[in-house]
Design an enzyme around this catalytic site. Structure first.
Site, mmCIF file in Angstrom:
data_model
loop_
_atom_site.group_PDB
_atom_site.id
_atom_site.type_symbol
_atom_site.label_atom_id
_atom_site.label_comp_id
_atom_site.label_asym_id
_atom_site.label_seq_id
_atom_site.Cartn_x
_atom_site.Cartn_y
_atom_site.Cartn_z
ATOM 1 C CE1 TYR A 1 3.643 3.434 -15.846
ATOM 2 C CE2 TYR A 1 4.183 3.212 -13.524
ATOM 3 C CZ TYR A 1 4.513 3.649 -14.793
ATOM 4 O OH TYR A 1 5.700 4.305 -15.010
ATOM 5 C CE LYS B 1 7.747 6.336 -16.269
ATOM 6 N NZ LYS B 1 8.577 6.161 -15.052
ATOM 7 N NE ARG C 1 1.737 -2.498 -12.614
ATOM 8 C CZ ARG C 1 2.897 -1.833 -12.727
ATOM 9 N NH1 ARG C 1 3.597 -1.539 -11.646
ATOM 10 N NH2 ARG C 1 3.338 -1.450 -13.909
#
Length: 312
Positions: free
Chosen positions: A178, A209, A180
């Site tokens: 992710y 993912k 971030r």
């Protein structure tokens, strides 16, 4: 229905000869012999504390952690992903589930305006091997990396070492990647998500993912996802499911992610476990109709509504 034979499994060169058959076994178990991953994400009890398990709109059954295992046993999934301690507490009663151990986790309490995110490794790889030695059906491990965080290099180093250890034992790896941190203005930018997918490939992961991209004028999220699925190469890309939405909307998005965006499966948590056991099980079968059997949205909706039976 997509079918993957043993000879078609691409075994990474880092898997030693003595572990190749174990790797193939685990890959076929995790993907139900299709090459696609239906990942039931059950790692939110640390990530989101109790917010995802108790409250308005959440079925009361979800307050009990065993609800997750009951869904995994009665539903149709590829892997059940959660932390080592959670799996260790219940796995003896649910031995047939394919488990993926989430090796790192953090809560959502510290916000990025306080500090960039860092998700620490919670235990050694040897602790996972101990579960396997005790008969737990562990086929994979998972690890989260926040690229763009000032701690990304530490997380990438931990993930790289874990991937080498897992592959040496014939175990699959899925990276949650992710973008971030304070350096990231748009966490769901399609171009940045493609970079996240490529990072997972370079670290040696078997699956990655990512969040679905934010739509832009003239392009749907599924169309924008194609850049990331191309960048991931032989590392199969799956999308996070996000917050609970209408089942028909969710199943339509999933079909588009696979058939337009090039995803090789799904990673779904809240959309499944926040429902009653009966409804959650029906939704796993509907999701698997699309992910594992290449079914249509109409077929999946009929399975979810109980109007049609599901079988692999």
């Amino acid at each position: 229905m997509p079918v993957l034979n043993r000879a078609d499994v691409k075994v990474p060169a880092g898997v030693p000869a003595e572990a190749r058959e174990t790797y193939i076994d685990n890959y076929l178990k995790a993907t139900q012999g299709t090459g696609r991953l239906m990942l039931f994400a059950c790692d939110q009890k640390i990530e989101h504390l109790n917010d995802d398990f108790y409250g308005e709109g959440i079925d009361p059954a979800d307050a009990n952690p065993e609800h997750l295992f009951q869904i995994g046993e009665e539903g149709t999934i590829g892997v059940w992903a959660g932390q080592r301690g959670l799996v260790a507490a219940y796995a003896e009663d649910y031995p047939d589930i394919n488990y993926m151990i989430k090796v790192n986790s953090k809560t959502h309490l510290i916000k990025k305006d306080q500090d960039d995110p860092y998700s620490p490794q919670l235990h050694s790889f040897e602790a996972i091997l101990e579960l396997i030695n005790n008969g737990v059906n562990v086929v994979g491990i998972g690890y989260t990396i926040y690229i763009g965080s000032e701690y990304e290099s530490q997380m990438m180093a931990e993930a790289g070492e874990l991937i080498a250890q897992a592959h040496a034992a014939g175990i699959l790896v899925c990276l949650w990647v992710y973008p971030r941190g304070k350096a990231v203005p748009n966490e769901k930018d399609a171009h940045l998500l493609a970079g996240a997918a490529g990072t997972a490939l370079c670290l040696g992961a078997d699956f990655v993912k990512v969040n679905p991209p934010t739509p832009v004028e003239g392009s749907t999220p599924a169309e924008l996802l194609h850049q990331a699925s191309m960048a991931s190469g032989r590392c199969g890309l799956v999308c996070a499911g996000g917050s609970t939405v209408d089942a028909v909307e969710f199943l339509t998005q999933l079909w588009e992610q696979i058939h337009i965006g090039g995803a090789r499966g799904n990673a779904t948590g809240r959309n499944i476990h926040q429902r009653s056991l009966d409804e959650a099980v029906r939704l796993t079968k509907a999701i698997s109709c699309i992910t594992l059997r290449d079914g249509s949205v109409d077929d999946a909706v009929a399975i979810f509504k109980g109007e049609k039976d599901f079988s692999l």
